[in-house]
Write a protein that holds these residues in place. Structure first.
Motif, PDB file in Angstrom:
ATOM      1  N   LEU A 126      24.862   4.485  56.006  1.00  0.00           N
ATOM      2  CA  LEU A 126      25.061   4.643  54.569  1.00  0.00           C
ATOM      3  C   LEU A 126      26.390   5.305  54.253  1.00  0.00           C
ATOM      4  O   LEU A 126      26.721   5.514  53.098  1.00  0.00           O
ATOM      5  N   GLY A 127      27.111   5.685  55.294  1.00  0.00           N
ATOM      6  CA  GLY A 127      28.423   6.242  55.053  1.00  0.00           C
ATOM      7  C   GLY A 127      28.521   7.738  55.231  1.00  0.00           C
ATOM      8  O   GLY A 127      29.504   8.343  54.823  1.00  0.00           O
ATOM      9  N   ALA A 128      27.498   8.381  55.866  1.00  0.00           N
ATOM     10  CA  ALA A 128      27.600   9.803  56.136  1.00  0.00           C
ATOM     11  C   ALA A 128      28.472   9.997  57.363  1.00  0.00           C
ATOM     12  O   ALA A 128      28.359   9.268  58.330  1.00  0.00           O
ATOM     13  N   LYS A 129      29.371  10.983  57.270  1.00  0.00           N
ATOM     14  CA  LYS A 129      30.177  11.307  58.445  1.00  0.00           C
ATOM     15  C   LYS A 129      29.288  12.031  59.447  1.00  0.00           C
ATOM     16  O   LYS A 129      28.247  12.570  59.086  1.00  0.00           O
ATOM     17  N   ILE A 173      17.729  16.945  49.843  1.00  0.00           N
ATOM     18  CA  ILE A 173      17.311  16.219  51.052  1.00  0.00           C
ATOM     19  C   ILE A 173      16.573  17.170  51.983  1.00  0.00           C
ATOM     20  O   ILE A 173      15.501  16.886  52.513  1.00  0.00           O
ATOM     21  N   VAL A 195      26.258  12.762  42.942  1.00  0.00           N
ATOM     22  CA  VAL A 195      24.964  12.213  42.567  1.00  0.00           C
ATOM     23  C   VAL A 195      24.884  12.137  41.049  1.00  0.00           C
ATOM     24  O   VAL A 195      25.369  13.009  40.341  1.00  0.00           O
ATOM     25  N   LEU A 235      20.975   9.005  47.728  1.00  0.00           N
ATOM     26  CA  LEU A 235      21.552   9.390  49.017  1.00  0.00           C
ATOM     27  C   LEU A 235      22.892   8.688  49.227  1.00  0.00           C
ATOM     28  O   LEU A 235      23.879   9.294  49.667  1.00  0.00           O
ATOM     29  N   ALA A 236      22.934   7.393  48.881  1.00  0.00           N
ATOM     30  CA  ALA A 236      24.174   6.635  49.035  1.00  0.00           C
ATOM     31  C   ALA A 236      25.247   7.153  48.065  1.00  0.00           C
ATOM     32  O   ALA A 236      26.420   7.243  48.411  1.00  0.00           O
ATOM     33  N   MET A 283      22.418  17.707  46.167  1.00  0.00           N
ATOM     34  CA  MET A 283      21.705  16.642  46.882  1.00  0.00           C
ATOM     35  C   MET A 283      21.382  17.071  48.312  1.00  0.00           C
ATOM     36  O   MET A 283      20.326  16.800  48.828  1.00  0.00           O
ATOM     37  N   TYR A 342      25.423  10.216  47.077  1.00  0.00           N
ATOM     38  CA  TYR A 342      25.824  11.523  47.600  1.00  0.00           C
ATOM     39  C   TYR A 342      26.935  11.383  48.632  1.00  0.00           C
ATOM     40  O   TYR A 342      27.925  12.098  48.597  1.00  0.00           O
ATOM     41  N   TYR A 343      26.773  10.438  49.532  1.00  0.00           N
ATOM     42  CA  TYR A 343      27.780  10.292  50.569  1.00  0.00           C
ATOM     43  C   TYR A 343      29.025   9.592  50.038  1.00  0.00           C
ATOM     44  O   TYR A 343      30.086   9.669  50.635  1.00  0.00           O
ATOM     45  N   ASN A 365      28.498  15.445  58.369  1.00  0.00           N
ATOM     46  CA  ASN A 365      27.476  15.520  57.320  1.00  0.00           C
ATOM     47  C   ASN A 365      26.086  15.556  57.932  1.00  0.00           C
ATOM     48  O   ASN A 365      25.242  16.388  57.592  1.00  0.00           O
ATOM     49  N   LEU A 385      21.653   7.215  58.120  1.00  0.00           N
ATOM     50  CA  LEU A 385      22.572   8.039  57.340  1.00  0.00           C
ATOM     51  C   LEU A 385      24.008   7.650  57.654  1.00  0.00           C
ATOM     52  O   LEU A 385      24.856   7.556  56.769  1.00  0.00           O
TER      53      LEU A 385
END
Lengths: 425, 369, 220
Positions: free
Chosen positions: A338-341, A5, C115, C107-108, A1, C110-111, A344, A335
């Motif tokens: 959405l929960g990306a550190k 991206i 996936v 994307l959600a 993924m 993935y985090y 990330n 991002l």
């Protein structure tokens, strides 16, 4: 993924990415070009310094002191010591052969022209010396005396009956271009066609100048020369050279080795002196010091200019990338929401920027070599050396600049209040 | 109203404004620096070269056999040279014998000579006092002399037939000066015969020499200044390259700076597109938005040029001091150049930004897309 | 079994300059409950939501979400907590412009963990957008974009869904579609906290909390 991206970000935003790559490209091109120029400046400028003329003068060992003031010899006795012309061929075989850029052996004689006593000068006008490996080294007045102002043409090799005449003498004896003049000595005479009138600012201004062979024949001094001018590529004297001059014994063996292998003017002169029997080679310090001063300052100047260019280039690339990142602040915020550190997000952006930087650097390296080549040719008129190292270095340069340029803005975007950014403030 | 808006907008976005100002100032400083350095470099390099030794000699057009020495002419020459402030040293020569061998004796002012011939290496003392002399390397070798020893000079033409000197130093120069003995200048009236010439260090090379010759010609002097052609030619060739080199750098930096600054300005405007959409939404015409932005860009550019000029002059002072060990002459011409470049860049970038900002539909921007 | 998902205990948020966006708010939300936060502009609705999802921090007070004290969470801890437990729906959709609808949903994933295209497609199917999966956000209508946004919030099966004026930018038809989806989510047992100023939408919730000047004035 992650790669998906990244791929989408690059492929679907072609125009924006292309702009970033373009910025890095232009920046790296100019930097590589300028670096190439500044790396080459030392060598090329040294060659250019040949326009100061000969910096080493070779004369026979003499047991009397010449009594001359300016152009005028104040004692009537003529020096009767000579050097062997054949020895000068060997200068292209000695240790310093690659530093010797020009050799002009000269023979002074006296002759009669229109019934007046005139000095006659014979020299290499365009002499060919065969080198090892079949190449030919061409040396003579034409290569060494770049400061001679000539009205008319240089005599071409083979045309023994052509020559030059000094400006002052030509004026005094009313000789003009294209005239045939009879030059007479007690050993013979020749009809010389005046191809050019030369102004040198030296003794040559009042002399008749011809091929060395012609003058040797006229004077009955086959194979002899009375002096020689040598133009050599040298390294300006530095502390080491001075240390040696004050006390040769004070050098450590490593220092001595370094001194020995450095083309200081004095070292080249002594190399010449050893090769030519019964000769004294002297460094014309007025010339060599000027050359040294020019070289040192230009090198300093170029290094400083290259540094400043590098700085201004980095700043520009950073500015461009920074604004590109700032444009994407909502994306960073999203991002994160959405929960990306933070790592990330950082990784995603940095990998993208790194890719763009490397691509821009690669392109920049290629066009930069062109820019550098163009600059060197425009300024020095010579062919530049290959700079493979710079070409290899340029993608890294692009990478580093891009990373440095975007790290700050990304970090800043990550630190911003996500809620506010998402709210559109 | 527009002026008030510009002021308020600049202060409201103080952080972005400051950042833009810093970017613009840095670029203005770089432009000033490169402009100053490339204007100054020719002069500095020239001056440096001129400190390395003479580039011309002045000689009487007649040799002593044809015409007696005319000291008045040298008086005229001295006046002209002094008026022009050209460093010079006069040398007068005579033939003397030392230990039975003929040698050229040169008489000159010790300090002036030292200034004019910095390229000499002198073993011993460079500046000599009365009753002391410098001798050339070849003289020393042939007569087996060392610093500190004494010599007796027989001067057939002088008022005093015999003079004793002690040797202060030995000259290594690589030219005919190695064949000479240098002694302090005697009083002018004692020169009856002999030969005079002067070494000069003329600024601006060939042109400077030509100008001096014209002046000498006007007073119908028989003294002529001849260039030391290899030096003059070499210097001219070198200076040309240096100017080319520095202008190549100047151009590079200009291009880069323009790139960087315009992107910074552009993003500043794009970032604020909401503001412009709003302005349009409440009835501002496109023209008024454009003039607002351009005015803002202009005031930033003017401020940045002033700051950048000061900073750039300081920078070039550092650079020039590093290389040439002298102060830079602030170049007033660099100010308009900096101002124009900064203004043009700022206006171009602003208008590009305006075009981008105005191309968007105000409604869409306001909706946040 | 503990059914409390959110507990606010005397939570205040003070912005520089002494403006209280929230003052002394205490609030308890049970599992599966649908709460509408209502009130005039500037009453602190969005602040309440942002504190709930960790995009903003309270000045004082204690918050417990799913039994965990979140007051000492750092940025990254919040990120992890959010992706495990909370789904976000924004008024302004916020889709990544260069990713397709499907990819935005993934994307959600993935985090969160891994996936899974199939699962993402299924989620898109739930909001009836299967046929637009390969479209970019710019090729979707507002309602469709909001549905993608909801799918993205749902993909990890969060216990809590936070929505900030989810229909604020939509017309009536789209509003209805979106609210139908929310009704479905409610029946599946997700806790939904929705900020809105539309009384009709508020009516759909189990409970309505009215905020004014940062205080809860009414709750029914």
């Amino acid at each position: 993924m992650f790669w998906r991206i990244l791929f989408d970000s690059i492929v679907r935003r072609k125009l924006r990415k292309a702009l970033a790559v373009f910025a890095v490209w232009i920046g790296i091109s100019l930097v590589v070009g300028l670096l190439m120029l500044s790396i080459d400046t030392g060598d090329k400028m040294n060659l250019e310094l040949g326009s100061f003329g000969a910096n080493i003068k070779v004369t026979p060992v003499s047991f009397s002191i010449p009594v001359t003031v300016g152009d005028y010899s104040l004692n009537s006795e003529k020096v009767s010591a000579y050097l062997e012309e054949s020895a000068f061929q060997k200068l292209k075989e000695i240790f310093w052969r690659n530093n010797i850029m020009g050799i002009v052996p000269r023979l002074w004689a006296s002759a009669q022209l229109n019934g007046k006593n005139v000095p006659l000068l014979g020299l290499w006008l365009e002499h060919k010396i065969p080198l090892e490996g079949g190449e030919v080294f061409v040396s003579g007045a034409r290569q060494v005396y770049k400061h001679w102002a000539i009205q008319g043409n240089w005599p071409l090799s083979g045309a023994e009956n052509t020559g030059l005449i000094g400006q002052e003498l030509a004026g005094r004896l009313k000789v003009s271009l294209g005239d045939q003049v009879e030059v007479k000595t007690d050993k013979g005479s020749i009809d010389l066609e005046v191809l050019g009138i030369v102004s040198t600012g030296g003794q040559e201004d009042s002399a008749v100048i011809a091929f060395l062979e012609t003058v040797q024949k006229l004077a009955g001094l086959q194979g002899k020369v009375s002096e020689a001018d040598v133009s050599a590529l040298t390294t300006p004297e530095n502390r080491l050279a001075e240390k040696y001059r004050i006390d040769p014994k004070s050098l450590t063996s490593a220092e001595y080795e370094r001194w020995y292998c450095t083309p200081y003017p004095e070292n080249i002169a002594s190399g010449i002196q050893e090769t030519i029997p019964n000769s004294v080679a002297r460094v014309v310090r007025r010339i060599s010091e000027t050359q040294g001063a020019v070289l040192t300052r230009i090198k300093g100047l170029m290094i400083l200019l290259a540094i400043f260019t590098l700085i201004s280039c980095s700043l520009s690339i950073m500015g461009i990338l920074a604004s590109a990142i700032l444009d994407r602040r909502p994306e960073v915020a999203l991002l994160q929401a959405l929960g990306a550190k933070r790592t990330n997000v950082l990784a995603l952006f940095l990998v993208e920027v790194a890719f763009l930087g490397i691509l821009g650097g690669l392109l920049g390296g290629i066009t930069g070599s062109w820019v550098g080549r163009g600059l060197i040719e425009a300024i020095f008129g010579g062919k530049p050396d290959g700079h493979l190292a710079l070409l290899i270095l340029s993608p890294f340069l692009g990478l580093i600049m891009a990373l440095i340029g975007s790290l700050g803005p990304i970090w800043k975007a990550l630190g911003e209040n996500t809620a506010q950014v998402l709210h559109g403030n | 109203m527009i002026g008030k808006m510009v002021r308020k907008s600049l202060f409201k976005n103080i952080r972005i404004t400051l950042w833009t100002l810093v970017t613009l100032t840095i670029s203005a400083a770089l432009i000033t620096m490169f402009a100053t350095v490339s204007f100054d470099i020719k002069k500095r390099m020239g001056n440096t070269l001129r400190k390395l030794g003479p580039n011309a000699v002045a000689v009487s057009r007649f040799s002593e056999n044809e015409r007696p020495l005319n000291l008045d002419e040298w008086g005229q020459f001295r006046a002209i040279v002094k008026r022009e402030g050209i460093p010079t040293v006069e040398l007068s020569f005579d033939i003397v014998t030392v230990e039975g061998k003929p040698v050229v004796l040169a008489m000159a002012d010790s300090e002036k000579l030292a200034q004019m011939t910095p390229y000499w290496i002198v073993i011993g003392h460079r500046v000599w006092k009365e009753q002391q002399c410098l001798i050339g390397k070849r003289v020393a070798e042939l007569l087996k002399l060392k610093p500190g020893m004494s010599i007796t000079v027989h001067q057939p033409s002088g008022a005093k037939k015999e003079t004793g000197y002690s040797i202060a130093g030995i000259i290594v120069s690589g030219d005919e000066n190695e064949d000479r003995i240098f002694v302090p200048e005697p009083l002018a009236e004692t020169i009856q015969h002999g030969f005079i010439y002067a070494l000069l260090s003329v600024p601006e090379g060939g042109n400077g020499i030509h100008r001096l010759n014209t002046q000498l010609g006007q007073v119908q002097s028989h003294i002529e200044i001849k260039p030391l052609r290899e030096i003059v030619h070499g210097e001219e060739a070198t200076l040309k390259k240096v100017v080319l080199l520095s202008s190549a750098c100047l151009m590079t930096v200009m291009v880069l700076t323009v790139l960087g600054v315009s992107s910074a300005l552009l993003s500043r405007i794009v970032e604020r597109r909401k503001e412009f959409a709003l302005l349009q939404a409440i009835g501002a015409t496109r023209r008024s938005v454009i003039s607002f932005l351009l005015l803002e860009g202009m005031s930033l550019a003017v401020l940045a040029s002033a700051l950048g000029f000061a900073a750039g002059t300081l920078l070039s002072e550092m650079v020039v001091r590093q290389i040439f060990h002298v102060s830079v002459t602030p170049q007033v011409t660099a100010l308009p150049i900096t101002l124009v470049v900064t203004l043009v860049v700022s206006l171009l970038a602003s208008s590009a930004g305006v075009a981008r900002a105005l191309k968007m539909q105000p409604a869409l921007v306001l909706k946040g897309e | 079994m503990e059914t409390l998902v959110i507990a606010f205990d005397r939570v205040s948020k003070c912005y520089p300059g002494g403006v209280y966006a929230l003052s002394d708010v205490s609030l308890r939300i049970e599992q599966g409950e649908w709460v509408a936060v209502m009130g005039p502009s500037g009453s602190g609705k969005t602040t309440l939501l942002n504190i709930l999802d960790g995009l903003d921090q309270p000045t004082s007070g204690r918050i417990e979400i799913l039994g965990r004290d979140t007051s000492h969470f750092g940025t990254d801890e919040w990120s992890v907590f959010r992706r495990e437990n909370i789904g976000l729906v924004f008024q302004q959709f916020y889709l990544i412009p260069y990713l397709t609808a499907l990819e935005n949903v993934m994307l959600a994933q993935y985090y969160h963990s891994m996936v899974d295209t199939k699962q993402a497609m299924k989620t898109l199917g739930r909001i009836k957008l299967m046929d637009r999966a390969r479209h970019l956000p710019s090729q979707l209508s507002g309602g469709e974009q909001q549905r993608v946004c909801i799918a993205r919030a749902l993909i990890n099966e969060p216990k809590i869904i936070l929505a900030d004026e989810p229909t604020g930018n939509l017309d009536e038809d789209n509003e209805k579609t979106v609210m139908d989806i929310f009704r479905g989510l409610h029946s599946e047992g997700h806790a939904i906290i929705m900020v809105t100023h539309n009384p009709n939408i508020g009516q759909l919730a189990d409970r309505r909390i009215f905020l004014n000047h940062g205080k809860i004035t009414r709750s029914n």
